[in-house]
Design a protein around this motif. Sequence first.
Motif, mmCIF file in Angstrom:
data_model
loop_
_atom_site.group_PDB
_atom_site.id
_atom_site.type_symbol
_atom_site.label_atom_id
_atom_site.label_comp_id
_atom_site.label_asym_id
_atom_site.label_seq_id
_atom_site.Cartn_x
_atom_site.Cartn_y
_atom_site.Cartn_z
ATOM 1 N N ASP A 113 0.852 -1.182 0.000
ATOM 2 C CA ASP A 113 0.000 0.000 0.000
ATOM 3 C C ASP A 113 0.894 1.240 0.000
ATOM 4 O OD1 ASP A 113 1.011 0.010 2.555
ATOM 5 O OD2 ASP A 113 -0.918 0.301 3.553
ATOM 6 N N GLN A 114 0.280 2.415 0.015
ATOM 7 C CA GLN A 114 1.054 3.651 -0.124
ATOM 8 C C GLN A 114 2.057 3.827 1.011
ATOM 9 O OE1 GLN A 114 -1.274 7.198 -0.693
ATOM 10 N NE2 GLN A 114 0.464 8.559 -0.428
ATOM 11 N N ARG A 115 1.639 3.557 2.242
ATOM 12 C CA ARG A 115 2.560 3.738 3.368
ATOM 13 C C ARG A 115 3.731 2.766 3.305
ATOM 14 N NH1 ARG A 115 -0.106 4.011 9.168
ATOM 15 N NH2 ARG A 115 2.147 4.059 9.658
ATOM 16 N N THR A 116 3.483 1.543 2.838
ATOM 17 C CA THR A 116 4.587 0.589 2.702
ATOM 18 C C THR A 116 5.523 1.014 1.581
ATOM 19 O OG1 THR A 116 3.070 -1.163 3.423
ATOM 20 C CG2 THR A 116 5.170 -1.848 2.486
ATOM 21 N N GLN A 117 4.961 1.556 0.499
ATOM 22 C CA GLN A 117 5.796 2.079 -0.580
ATOM 23 C C GLN A 117 6.672 3.215 -0.067
ATOM 24 O OE1 GLN A 117 6.326 1.061 -3.570
ATOM 25 N NE2 GLN A 117 4.538 0.026 -4.414
ATOM 26 N N GLU A 118 6.102 4.079 0.761
ATOM 27 C CA GLU A 118 6.875 5.191 1.322
ATOM 28 C C GLU A 118 7.981 4.675 2.238
ATOM 29 O OE1 GLU A 118 3.848 7.479 3.197
ATOM 30 O OE2 GLU A 118 3.107 8.353 1.327
ATOM 31 N N LEU A 119 7.677 3.637 3.017
ATOM 32 C CA LEU A 119 8.697 3.031 3.870
ATOM 33 C C LEU A 119 9.826 2.468 3.022
ATOM 34 C CD1 LEU A 119 9.802 1.924 6.569
ATOM 35 C CD2 LEU A 119 8.277 -0.053 6.271
ATOM 36 N N LEU A 120 9.474 1.752 1.968
ATOM 37 C CA LEU A 120 10.479 1.171 1.083
ATOM 38 C C LEU A 120 11.347 2.259 0.457
ATOM 39 C CD1 LEU A 120 11.574 -1.372 -0.305
ATOM 40 C CD2 LEU A 120 9.783 -1.125 -2.016
ATOM 41 N N THR A 121 10.742 3.339 0.008
ATOM 42 C CA THR A 121 11.494 4.441 -0.598
ATOM 43 C C THR A 121 12.476 5.050 0.399
ATOM 44 O OG1 THR A 121 9.673 4.967 -2.103
ATOM 45 C CG2 THR A 121 11.291 6.706 -1.691
ATOM 46 N N SER A 122 12.038 5.215 1.643
ATOM 47 C CA SER A 122 12.914 5.810 2.655
ATOM 48 C C SER A 122 14.088 4.886 2.981
ATOM 49 C CB SER A 122 12.125 6.127 3.926
ATOM 50 O OG SER A 122 11.646 4.944 4.550
ATOM 51 N N LEU A 123 13.874 3.584 2.941
ATOM 52 C CA LEU A 123 14.968 2.641 3.202
ATOM 53 C C LEU A 123 15.980 2.653 2.068
ATOM 54 C CD1 LEU A 123 12.949 -0.402 4.591
ATOM 55 C CD2 LEU A 123 14.251 1.287 5.910
ATOM 56 N N LEU A 124 15.486 2.735 0.845
ATOM 57 C CA LEU A 124 16.392 2.749 -0.308
ATOM 58 C C LEU A 124 17.204 4.039 -0.385
ATOM 59 C CD1 LEU A 124 14.088 1.149 -3.052
ATOM 60 C CD2 LEU A 124 15.895 0.056 -1.706
ATOM 61 N N ALA A 125 16.773 5.059 0.363
ATOM 62 C CA ALA A 125 17.507 6.325 0.362
ATOM 63 C C ALA A 125 18.710 6.295 1.298
ATOM 64 C CB ALA A 125 16.572 7.471 0.764
#
Length: 277
Positions: free
Chosen positions: A188-200
Amino acid sequence: MSTSKNPHLSTHVELGQLLRHWRDVRGKSQIELSLDTGISQRHLSFIESGRSMASRQALLNLAEALDVPFRDRNELLVAAGFAPFYKEDAWNAEEMGSVMHALDRILRHHDPFPAIVMDRYWNVFMRNDAAIRFFNAFIDLDARPEPRNLLHLMFDPAGMRPFIINWKDTSQALIQRIHREAVGHTLDQRTQELLTSLLAYPDVDLGFRTPEAFDPGPTLPMIPLSFEKDGQVLRYFSMITTVGTPQTIATQELRIESMFPADDVTEAAHGQLIRQA
Protein backbone atom coordinates in the motif's frame (compact mmCIF):
# COMPACT_ATOMS: atom_id res chain seq x y z
CA MET A 1 -24.39 16.49 -15.75
CA SER A 2 -20.67 15.67 -15.27
CA THR A 3 -19.61 13.15 -12.65
CA SER A 4 -17.60 15.85 -10.85
CA LYS A 5 -20.85 17.64 -10.00
CA ASN A 6 -22.76 14.54 -8.98
CA PRO A 7 -21.54 13.02 -5.70
CA HIS A 8 -23.37 9.76 -6.31
CA LEU A 9 -21.74 9.25 -9.70
CA SER A 10 -18.35 10.23 -8.24
CA THR A 11 -18.79 7.59 -5.56
CA HIS A 12 -19.66 4.98 -8.16
CA VAL A 13 -16.58 5.83 -10.21
CA GLU A 14 -14.26 5.71 -7.18
CA LEU A 15 -15.62 2.32 -6.15
CA GLY A 16 -15.21 1.01 -9.68
CA GLN A 17 -11.61 2.15 -9.82
CA LEU A 18 -10.80 0.50 -6.48
CA LEU A 19 -12.45 -2.76 -7.48
CA ARG A 20 -10.65 -2.81 -10.82
CA HIS A 21 -7.37 -2.07 -9.03
CA TRP A 22 -7.73 -5.11 -6.76
CA ARG A 23 -8.81 -7.33 -9.63
CA ASP A 24 -5.70 -6.24 -11.56
CA VAL A 25 -3.49 -6.83 -8.49
CA ARG A 26 -4.78 -10.39 -8.21
CA GLY A 27 -4.61 -10.96 -11.96
CA LYS A 28 -8.26 -11.96 -12.23
CA SER A 29 -10.56 -11.33 -15.17
CA GLN A 30 -14.15 -10.24 -14.65
CA ILE A 31 -15.39 -13.66 -15.65
CA GLU A 32 -13.05 -15.37 -13.14
CA LEU A 33 -14.26 -13.07 -10.37
CA SER A 34 -17.83 -13.70 -11.46
CA LEU A 35 -17.34 -17.44 -11.11
CA ASP A 36 -15.73 -17.00 -7.69
CA THR A 37 -18.54 -14.85 -6.29
CA GLY A 38 -21.69 -15.73 -8.24
CA ILE A 39 -22.05 -12.09 -9.28
CA SER A 40 -22.71 -11.76 -12.98
CA GLN A 41 -19.95 -10.48 -15.23
CA ARG A 42 -22.39 -7.86 -16.55
CA HIS A 43 -23.00 -6.52 -13.04
CA LEU A 44 -19.25 -6.48 -12.33
CA SER A 45 -18.67 -4.53 -15.52
CA PHE A 46 -21.32 -2.01 -14.52
CA ILE A 47 -19.79 -1.60 -11.03
CA GLU A 48 -16.31 -1.01 -12.43
CA SER A 49 -17.56 1.50 -15.00
CA GLY A 50 -19.54 3.42 -12.38
CA ARG A 51 -22.89 2.62 -13.98
CA SER A 52 -24.09 0.50 -11.07
CA MET A 53 -23.58 0.14 -7.32
CA ALA A 54 -22.91 -3.08 -5.43
CA SER A 55 -24.70 -4.03 -2.25
CA ARG A 56 -22.75 -4.16 1.01
CA GLN A 57 -22.75 -7.96 1.04
CA ALA A 58 -21.71 -8.15 -2.60
CA LEU A 59 -18.73 -5.91 -1.86
CA LEU A 60 -17.71 -8.06 1.09
CA ASN A 61 -17.96 -11.15 -1.11
CA LEU A 62 -15.86 -9.52 -3.83
CA ALA A 63 -13.24 -8.37 -1.29
CA GLU A 64 -13.03 -11.88 0.17
CA ALA A 65 -12.59 -13.44 -3.28
CA LEU A 66 -9.82 -10.93 -4.06
CA ASP A 67 -8.14 -11.40 -0.66
CA VAL A 68 -8.29 -7.66 -0.01
CA PRO A 69 -6.74 -6.71 3.38
CA PHE A 70 -9.28 -5.64 6.01
CA ARG A 71 -8.12 -2.01 6.03
CA ASP A 72 -8.64 -1.80 2.27
CA ARG A 73 -12.00 -3.59 2.47
CA ASN A 74 -13.20 -0.74 4.64
CA GLU A 75 -12.00 1.65 1.95
CA LEU A 76 -14.12 -0.19 -0.62
CA LEU A 77 -17.17 0.01 1.62
CA VAL A 78 -16.71 3.70 2.37
CA ALA A 79 -16.29 4.42 -1.35
CA ALA A 80 -19.70 2.78 -1.86
CA GLY A 81 -21.29 4.88 0.87
CA PHE A 82 -21.34 2.15 3.54
CA ALA A 83 -19.92 2.21 7.05
CA PRO A 84 -16.64 0.33 7.63
CA PHE A 85 -17.11 -3.32 8.55
CA TYR A 86 -13.75 -4.19 10.13
CA LYS A 87 -12.91 -2.62 13.47
CA GLU A 88 -9.63 -0.86 14.09
CA ASP A 89 -9.37 -1.26 17.84
CA ALA A 90 -6.57 0.31 19.81
CA TRP A 91 -4.04 -2.18 21.14
CA ASN A 92 -5.24 -1.59 24.69
CA ALA A 93 -8.94 -1.95 23.82
CA GLU A 94 -10.94 -4.38 25.97
CA GLU A 95 -11.66 -6.55 22.91
CA MET A 96 -7.93 -7.05 22.42
CA GLY A 97 -7.43 -8.40 25.95
CA SER A 98 -7.02 -12.09 25.08
CA VAL A 99 -4.69 -11.27 22.18
CA MET A 100 -2.56 -8.98 24.32
CA HIS A 101 -2.27 -11.64 27.03
CA ALA A 102 -1.13 -14.15 24.40
CA LEU A 103 1.43 -11.71 23.01
CA ASP A 104 2.76 -10.98 26.48
CA ARG A 105 3.07 -14.69 27.21
CA ILE A 106 4.95 -15.39 23.97
CA LEU A 107 7.35 -12.51 24.59
CA ARG A 108 8.08 -13.54 28.18
CA HIS A 109 8.58 -17.18 27.32
CA HIS A 110 11.04 -16.32 24.56
CA ASP A 111 13.55 -14.87 27.01
CA PRO A 112 16.56 -14.86 26.98
CA PHE A 113 16.27 -14.23 23.23
CA PRO A 114 14.80 -11.10 21.65
CA ALA A 115 11.16 -11.02 20.53
CA ILE A 116 9.12 -8.05 19.36
CA VAL A 117 5.57 -7.35 18.17
CA MET A 118 5.18 -5.13 15.10
CA ASP A 119 2.39 -3.63 13.07
CA ARG A 120 1.97 -3.72 9.29
CA TYR A 121 4.64 -1.05 8.84
CA TRP A 122 7.32 -2.67 11.04
CA ASN A 123 6.67 -0.28 13.94
CA VAL A 124 7.47 -1.97 17.25
CA PHE A 125 4.82 -1.66 19.97
CA MET A 126 5.76 -4.54 22.28
CA ARG A 127 9.06 -6.26 23.07
CA ASN A 128 10.48 -8.51 25.74
CA ASP A 129 13.25 -7.56 28.15
CA ALA A 130 15.79 -9.54 26.13
CA ALA A 131 15.09 -7.39 23.05
CA ILE A 132 15.73 -4.20 25.02
CA ARG A 133 18.96 -5.57 26.45
CA PHE A 134 20.11 -6.92 23.10
CA PHE A 135 19.74 -3.66 21.17
CA ASN A 136 21.09 -1.60 24.06
CA ALA A 137 24.25 -3.71 23.86
CA PHE A 138 24.90 -1.95 20.55
CA ILE A 139 23.07 1.40 20.66
CA ASP A 140 21.10 3.66 23.01
CA LEU A 141 17.48 2.73 22.30
CA ASP A 142 16.18 5.61 24.41
CA ALA A 143 17.80 8.03 21.96
CA ARG A 144 15.56 6.80 19.14
CA PRO A 145 12.05 8.26 18.81
CA GLU A 146 8.96 6.11 19.23
CA PRO A 147 7.36 4.26 17.62
CA ARG A 148 10.64 2.58 16.81
CA ASN A 149 10.69 1.05 13.36
CA LEU A 150 12.67 -2.18 13.06
CA LEU A 151 13.69 -1.60 9.45
CA HIS A 152 14.92 1.94 10.08
CA LEU A 153 16.78 0.58 13.11
CA MET A 154 18.60 -1.86 10.82
CA PHE A 155 19.26 0.46 7.85
CA ASP A 156 20.18 3.62 9.76
CA PRO A 157 23.97 4.24 9.97
CA ALA A 158 23.24 5.70 13.43
CA GLY A 159 21.43 2.50 14.38
CA MET A 160 22.36 -1.17 13.96
CA ARG A 161 23.80 -0.82 10.46
CA PRO A 162 27.50 -0.47 11.54
CA PHE A 163 27.30 -3.73 13.50
CA ILE A 164 25.82 -5.86 10.70
CA ILE A 165 28.65 -7.71 8.97
CA ASN A 166 26.78 -9.33 6.09
CA TRP A 167 25.11 -6.09 5.06
CA LYS A 168 24.55 -6.79 1.35
CA ASP A 169 22.76 -10.07 1.96
CA THR A 170 20.90 -8.68 4.97
CA SER A 171 19.64 -5.55 3.23
CA GLN A 172 18.50 -7.50 0.19
CA ALA A 173 16.76 -10.08 2.34
CA LEU A 174 14.97 -7.39 4.37
CA ILE A 175 13.80 -5.59 1.23
CA GLN A 176 12.48 -8.87 -0.12
CA ARG A 177 10.71 -9.50 3.17
CA ILE A 178 8.82 -6.22 2.80
CA HIS A 179 7.31 -7.55 -0.41
CA ARG A 180 6.80 -11.10 0.83
CA GLU A 181 5.24 -10.23 4.19
CA ALA A 182 3.09 -7.29 3.09
CA VAL A 183 -0.50 -7.72 4.26
CA GLY A 184 -2.47 -9.09 1.33
CA HIS A 185 0.85 -9.53 -0.51
CA THR A 186 0.58 -6.04 -1.95
CA LEU A 187 2.34 -2.78 -1.08
CA ASP A 188 0.00 0.00 0.00
CA GLN A 189 1.05 3.65 -0.12
CA ARG A 190 2.56 3.74 3.37
CA THR A 191 4.59 0.59 2.70
CA GLN A 192 5.80 2.08 -0.58
CA GLU A 193 6.87 5.19 1.32
CA LEU A 194 8.70 3.03 3.87
CA LEU A 195 10.48 1.17 1.08
CA THR A 196 11.49 4.44 -0.60
CA SER A 197 12.91 5.81 2.65
CA LEU A 198 14.97 2.64 3.20
CA LEU A 199 16.39 2.75 -0.31
CA ALA A 200 17.51 6.32 0.36
CA TYR A 201 19.98 5.18 3.03
CA PRO A 202 23.63 4.97 1.94
CA ASP A 203 25.09 1.68 0.81
CA VAL A 204 21.81 -0.01 -0.12
CA ASP A 205 22.48 -2.25 -3.09
CA LEU A 206 19.63 -2.21 -5.61
CA GLY A 207 20.85 -5.56 -6.87
CA PHE A 208 17.97 -7.12 -4.93
CA ARG A 209 15.86 -6.42 -8.03
CA THR A 210 17.88 -9.08 -9.85
CA PRO A 211 17.52 -12.67 -8.58
CA GLU A 212 20.74 -13.78 -6.95
CA ALA A 213 21.62 -16.86 -4.95
CA PHE A 214 22.48 -16.01 -1.35
CA ASP A 215 25.30 -17.93 0.33
CA PRO A 216 24.38 -18.28 4.02
CA GLY A 217 27.20 -20.69 4.68
CA PRO A 218 27.82 -24.42 4.32
CA THR A 219 25.48 -25.59 7.11
CA LEU A 220 22.70 -23.01 7.44
CA PRO A 221 19.31 -23.29 5.72
CA MET A 222 18.58 -19.56 6.08
CA ILE A 223 20.26 -16.17 5.69
CA PRO A 224 21.48 -15.27 9.19
CA LEU A 225 21.42 -11.75 10.55
CA SER A 226 25.00 -11.39 11.69
CA PHE A 227 26.30 -8.78 14.13
CA GLU A 228 29.79 -8.06 15.42
CA LYS A 229 30.34 -6.87 18.98
CA ASP A 230 33.84 -6.46 20.44
CA GLY A 231 35.25 -8.87 17.87
CA GLN A 232 32.59 -11.51 18.57
CA VAL A 233 30.33 -12.53 15.64
CA LEU A 234 26.75 -13.35 16.60
CA ARG A 235 24.41 -14.88 14.04
CA TYR A 236 20.63 -15.03 14.42
CA PHE A 237 17.57 -15.91 12.39
CA SER A 238 13.93 -14.97 12.86
CA MET A 239 10.62 -16.78 12.98
CA ILE A 240 7.38 -14.90 12.32
CA THR A 241 4.09 -15.54 14.16
CA THR A 242 0.70 -14.15 13.13
CA VAL A 243 -2.89 -14.52 14.31
CA GLY A 244 -4.43 -17.50 12.54
CA THR A 245 -8.02 -16.23 12.28
CA PRO A 246 -7.98 -12.43 12.47
CA GLN A 247 -11.26 -10.53 12.47
CA THR A 248 -10.03 -6.97 13.07
CA ILE A 249 -7.51 -4.75 11.33
CA ALA A 250 -5.11 -4.83 14.28
CA THR A 251 -5.08 -8.61 14.59
CA GLN A 252 -4.62 -9.08 10.85
CA GLU A 253 -1.68 -6.68 10.70
CA LEU A 254 0.29 -7.64 13.81
CA ARG A 255 3.15 -10.12 13.78
CA ILE A 256 5.70 -11.35 16.26
CA GLU A 257 9.34 -11.59 15.26
CA SER A 258 11.32 -13.98 17.45
CA MET A 259 15.08 -14.15 17.13
CA PHE A 260 17.00 -17.38 17.65
CA PRO A 261 20.74 -18.10 17.65
CA ALA A 262 21.80 -19.57 14.32
CA ASP A 263 24.72 -21.56 15.75
CA ASP A 264 26.14 -22.88 19.01
CA VAL A 265 28.74 -20.12 19.25
CA THR A 266 26.06 -17.44 19.19
CA GLU A 267 23.91 -19.28 21.73
CA ALA A 268 26.85 -19.48 24.11
CA ALA A 269 27.80 -15.81 23.66
CA HIS A 270 24.29 -14.38 23.70
CA GLY A 271 23.71 -14.70 27.44
CA GLN A 272 26.87 -12.83 28.28
CA LEU A 273 25.98 -10.09 25.78
CA ILE A 274 22.61 -9.24 27.32
CA ARG A 275 23.86 -9.59 30.89
CA GLN A 276 26.44 -6.88 30.19
CA ALA A 277 23.90 -4.54 28.54
